[in-house]
Write an enzyme that holds these catalytic residues in place. Structure first.
Site, mmCIF file in Angstrom:
data_model
loop_
_atom_site.group_PDB
_atom_site.id
_atom_site.type_symbol
_atom_site.label_atom_id
_atom_site.label_comp_id
_atom_site.label_asym_id
_atom_site.label_seq_id
_atom_site.Cartn_x
_atom_site.Cartn_y
_atom_site.Cartn_z
ATOM 1 N N HIS A 1 0.826 -1.200 0.000
ATOM 2 C CA HIS A 1 0.000 0.000 0.000
ATOM 3 C C HIS A 1 0.870 1.263 0.000
ATOM 4 O O HIS A 1 1.839 1.361 0.761
ATOM 5 C CB HIS A 1 -0.882 -0.026 1.250
ATOM 6 C CG HIS A 1 -1.836 1.116 1.368
ATOM 7 N ND1 HIS A 1 -1.947 1.859 2.508
ATOM 8 C CD2 HIS A 1 -2.734 1.631 0.491
ATOM 9 C CE1 HIS A 1 -2.879 2.787 2.341
ATOM 10 N NE2 HIS A 1 -3.372 2.674 1.115
ATOM 11 N N HIS B 1 -0.835 11.532 -1.813
ATOM 12 C CA HIS B 1 -2.114 11.146 -1.198
ATOM 13 C C HIS B 1 -2.914 12.365 -0.760
ATOM 14 O O HIS B 1 -4.098 12.491 -1.061
ATOM 15 C CB HIS B 1 -1.858 10.232 -0.002
ATOM 16 C CG HIS B 1 -3.112 9.740 0.663
ATOM 17 N ND1 HIS B 1 -3.798 10.494 1.596
ATOM 18 C CD2 HIS B 1 -3.818 8.597 0.499
ATOM 19 C CE1 HIS B 1 -4.863 9.819 1.993
ATOM 20 N NE2 HIS B 1 -4.911 8.664 1.346
HETATM 21 O O1 G3P Z 1 -6.544 2.030 -3.002
HETATM 22 C C1 G3P Z 1 -6.898 1.664 -1.735
HETATM 23 C C2 G3P Z 1 -6.506 2.662 -0.663
HETATM 24 O O2 G3P Z 1 -5.285 3.241 -0.960
HETATM 25 C C3 G3P Z 1 -7.543 3.712 -0.469
HETATM 26 O O3 G3P Z 1 -7.306 4.531 0.616
HETATM 27 O O4 G3P Z 1 -6.677 6.689 1.579
HETATM 28 O O5 G3P Z 1 -5.002 4.892 1.493
HETATM 29 O O6 G3P Z 1 -5.677 6.053 -0.589
HETATM 30 P P1 G3P Z 1 -6.111 5.595 0.768
HETATM 31 MG MG MG Z 2 -4.624 4.869 -2.135
#
Ligand code: G3P
Ligand code: MG
Length: 263
Positions: free
Chosen positions: A15, A57
């Protein structure tokens, strides 16, 4: 949508590049993922002031650059001079905001499969979806199959675009219809299937906290690929994979083996 075609991509993704072990949305993070055996990655793409997609982000630089600026006010070249590594740890001081293009170049060279989350700032939904799709389609033009069903002809090397923004997804579709797209949701809305079809998405990306075995069964039986974010415990990973979840991303690349959670 047909239920017979199985998810062709890796099943466990780092992630924001490298989870919690590296500064999010940087090339350094993807390198840390590689050190841990991760050849698949999720990251976020946002537009800089000059319309260039960069990895980011938040709309502001406060959290990751300790800077009062905003991404949409700075050009990509300016962002490439801002340190977004030092907030994480000394090892990453000097790491800067990469463009989407540079990141995809890196992914191609190192055979890392990307799930690109289109992360528009308010008002830039269509522009962001379109720019991300254009850059991605250009870089993968030799691998994209332009004809036919995206699931039938999915090439496991081609990135999957995803977004919470339906406008961004529609713009991506208009710009590069052959790129596969996934719809991100928090909880699963009652009309998820109709919405997904309207968007022409191949996958539904769900916050695992709101997924149940029953919902997972309905989604997978409808022939929709099911992705979960962000799963940080090995036990939870085993549970959702047991429910038929096709893939998930994690911050804990140190705890969850990139290959161990395959069904
Ligand atoms: O793509 C899944 C996840 O990344 C969504 O949440 O806030 O971490 O971008 P966030
Ligand atoms: Mg994300």
């Amino acid at each position: 949508m047909s239920a017979q075609i199985s998810w062709p991509y890796p099943r466990v993704l780092a992630h924001r590049g490298g989870g919690k072990l590296a500064p999010e949305n940087t090339i350094a993070a993807i390198k840390v993922g590689l050190e841990h055996g991760y050849r698949a990655v999720e990251f976020d793409a946002m537009l800089a002031a000059d319309g260039v997609p960069v990895l980011m982000h938040d709309a502001t630089l406060q959290r990751t650059a300790l800077n009062s600026g905003t991404v949409s006010a700075l050009h990509a070249a300016d962002l490439q001079r801002i340190d977004v590594g030092g907030w994480h740890s000394l090892r990453f001081v000097g790491e800067t905001v990469p463009t989407l293009e540079a990141t995809l170049d890196f992914c191609r060279v190192h055979q890392v499969w990307p799930n690109i989350e289109i992360k528009p700032t308010p008002g830039f939904e269509r522009a962001t979806g379109s720019a991300v799709a254009r850059v991605t389609a250009q870089l993968y033009s030799d691998q994209i199959c332009v004809d036919g069903d995206q699931r039938q002809h999915a090439d496991a090397r081609v990135p999957l675009l995803s977004s919470f923004s339906r406008d961004a997804l529609m713009a991506a579709r208009d710009t590069a219809p052959a790129l596969p797209r996934g719809w991100l949701v928090n909880g699963v809305p009652p009309d998820w299937y109709e919405q997904l079809r309207r968007l022409g998405c191949v996958s539904l990306h769900v916050n695992h906290r709101y997924l149940t075995a029953e919902l997972a069964r309905k989604i997978t039986q409808a022939g929709v690929w099911l992705f979960c974010y962000t799963v940080n415990s090995p036990q939870r990973a085993r549970t959702i994979v047991g429910w038929g979840v096709d893939a998930f991303c994690t911050d804990r690349i140190d705890l969850i083996d990139a290959n161990v959670s395959c069904p």
